[in-house]
Design an enzyme around this catalytic site. Sequence first.
Site, PDB file in Angstrom:
ATOM      1  CG  HIS A   1     -29.847 -38.475 -12.483  1.00 17.95           C
ATOM      2  ND1 HIS A   1     -31.007 -38.114 -11.839  1.00 17.95           N
ATOM      3  CD2 HIS A   1     -29.754 -37.683 -13.570  1.00 17.95           C
ATOM      4  CE1 HIS A   1     -31.605 -37.153 -12.538  1.00 17.95           C
ATOM      5  NE2 HIS A   1     -30.860 -36.879 -13.592  1.00 17.95           N
TER       6      HIS A   1
ATOM      7  CG  HIS B   1     -32.428 -41.016 -13.927  1.00 17.99           C
ATOM      8  ND1 HIS B   1     -32.754 -39.801 -14.497  1.00 17.99           N
ATOM      9  CD2 HIS B   1     -33.485 -41.341 -13.117  1.00 17.99           C
ATOM     10  CE1 HIS B   1     -33.945 -39.430 -14.050  1.00 17.99           C
ATOM     11  NE2 HIS B   1     -34.420 -40.343 -13.231  1.00 17.99           N
TER      12      HIS B   1
ATOM     13  CB  CYS C   1     -43.083 -38.271 -14.796  1.00 12.20           C
ATOM     14  SG  CYS C   1     -41.387 -38.274 -14.125  1.00 12.20           S
TER      15      CYS C   1
ATOM     16  CG  ASP D   1     -37.248 -41.227 -14.887  1.00 10.71           C
ATOM     17  OD1 ASP D   1     -37.216 -40.065 -15.350  1.00 10.71           O
ATOM     18  OD2 ASP D   1     -37.026 -41.478 -13.675  1.00 10.71           O
TER      19      ASP D   1
ATOM     20  CG  HIS E   1     -35.545 -43.788 -10.022  1.00  7.26           C
ATOM     21  ND1 HIS E   1     -35.024 -42.794  -9.224  1.00  7.26           N
ATOM     22  CD2 HIS E   1     -36.102 -43.154 -11.081  1.00  7.26           C
ATOM     23  CE1 HIS E   1     -35.253 -41.624  -9.779  1.00  7.26           C
ATOM     24  NE2 HIS E   1     -35.892 -41.801 -10.916  1.00  7.26           N
TER      25      HIS E   1
ATOM     26  CG  ASP F   1     -41.506 -41.826 -16.714  1.00  8.84           C
ATOM     27  OD1 ASP F   1     -41.229 -41.707 -17.913  1.00  8.84           O
ATOM     28  OD2 ASP F   1     -41.097 -41.048 -15.838  1.00  8.84           O
TER      29      ASP F   1
ATOM     30  CE  LYS G   1     -40.052 -38.730 -18.132  1.00  7.93           C
ATOM     31  NZ  LYS G   1     -39.543 -38.876 -16.754  1.00  7.93           N
TER      32      LYS G   1
HETATM   33  C1  VGL Z   1     -40.632 -39.974 -11.543  1.00  7.40           C
HETATM   34  C2  VGL Z   1     -39.632 -39.386  -9.578  1.00  7.40           C
HETATM   35  C3  VGL Z   1     -38.382 -39.529 -10.130  1.00  7.40           C
HETATM   36  C4  VGL Z   1     -41.902 -40.214 -12.295  1.00  7.40           C
HETATM   37  C5  VGL Z   1     -39.404 -40.114 -12.137  1.00  7.40           C
HETATM   38  O1  VGL Z   1     -41.881 -40.947 -13.309  1.00  7.40           O
HETATM   39  O2  VGL Z   1     -42.951 -39.679 -11.872  1.00  7.40           O
HETATM   40  N1  VGL Z   1     -40.737 -39.598 -10.270  1.00  7.40           N
HETATM   41  N2  VGL Z   1     -38.280 -39.891 -11.415  1.00  7.40           N
HETATM   42 ZN    ZN Z   2     -36.355 -40.294 -12.231  1.00  3.40          ZN
END
Ligand code: VGL
Ligand code: ZN
Length: 212
Positions: free
Chosen positions: A56, A52, A155, A50, A85, A12, A110
Amino acid sequence: MPGARDCLLVVDVQNDFLPGGALAVPRGDEIVPAIGPLARLFATVVLTQDWHPADHVSFAVHHPGRALFETIALPYGPQVLWPVHCVQESPGAALAEGLDVPHAAMIQRKGCHTAIDSYSAFLEADRATVTGLAGWLKARGVERVFICGLATDFCVAWTAGDARAAGFETVVVEDLCRAIDLDGSLAAAWAAMGAAGVIRATSAEILSGAFG
Ligand code: VGL
Ligand code: ZN
């Protein structure tokens, strides 16, 4: 030195997780320039993203009366409510500009299902829906996974725990991660990773050959 059975998993490293982004990880930008040189040691590199849909379930805006960063109960368990996000195809979801890993063969997206979050690159938050990444790695003969990226306590930690559960030796490159740290989440994540048998190393140890 990393060899044919090793993979680097870069979690990410996306605009929304960098300073100025929608869910900025403090000092997340510091790790970006150092990932390329480490990645050059690995024949197999996977990036995660990430990714979404706009509606989401993890977005606080879809839960009237609930606050940002509050934890709510969903059918699959507790869920932290995040700012909007990494919406699919938005600039915030794009990989960071300075991420220099041209040979990455795989981008694992994901969190693509509206009703299920997925911190882990292997198994979604319902703990039942798989991404298929474990099979992809095993088909290529990968036995050990090195992990860096954002955020350490979400993550990265969930991905590392699930890598262990899938049978991989798992090494977190600790200096190439940064955390969100909500209410002690960083300490809890390191404790959980330690209990799961996740190993910690530094990029300097790996680059110098001091880490086997
Ligand atoms: C993440 C919160 C929500 C991460 C992703 O990449 O750690 N944290 N979505
Ligand atoms: Zn996320």
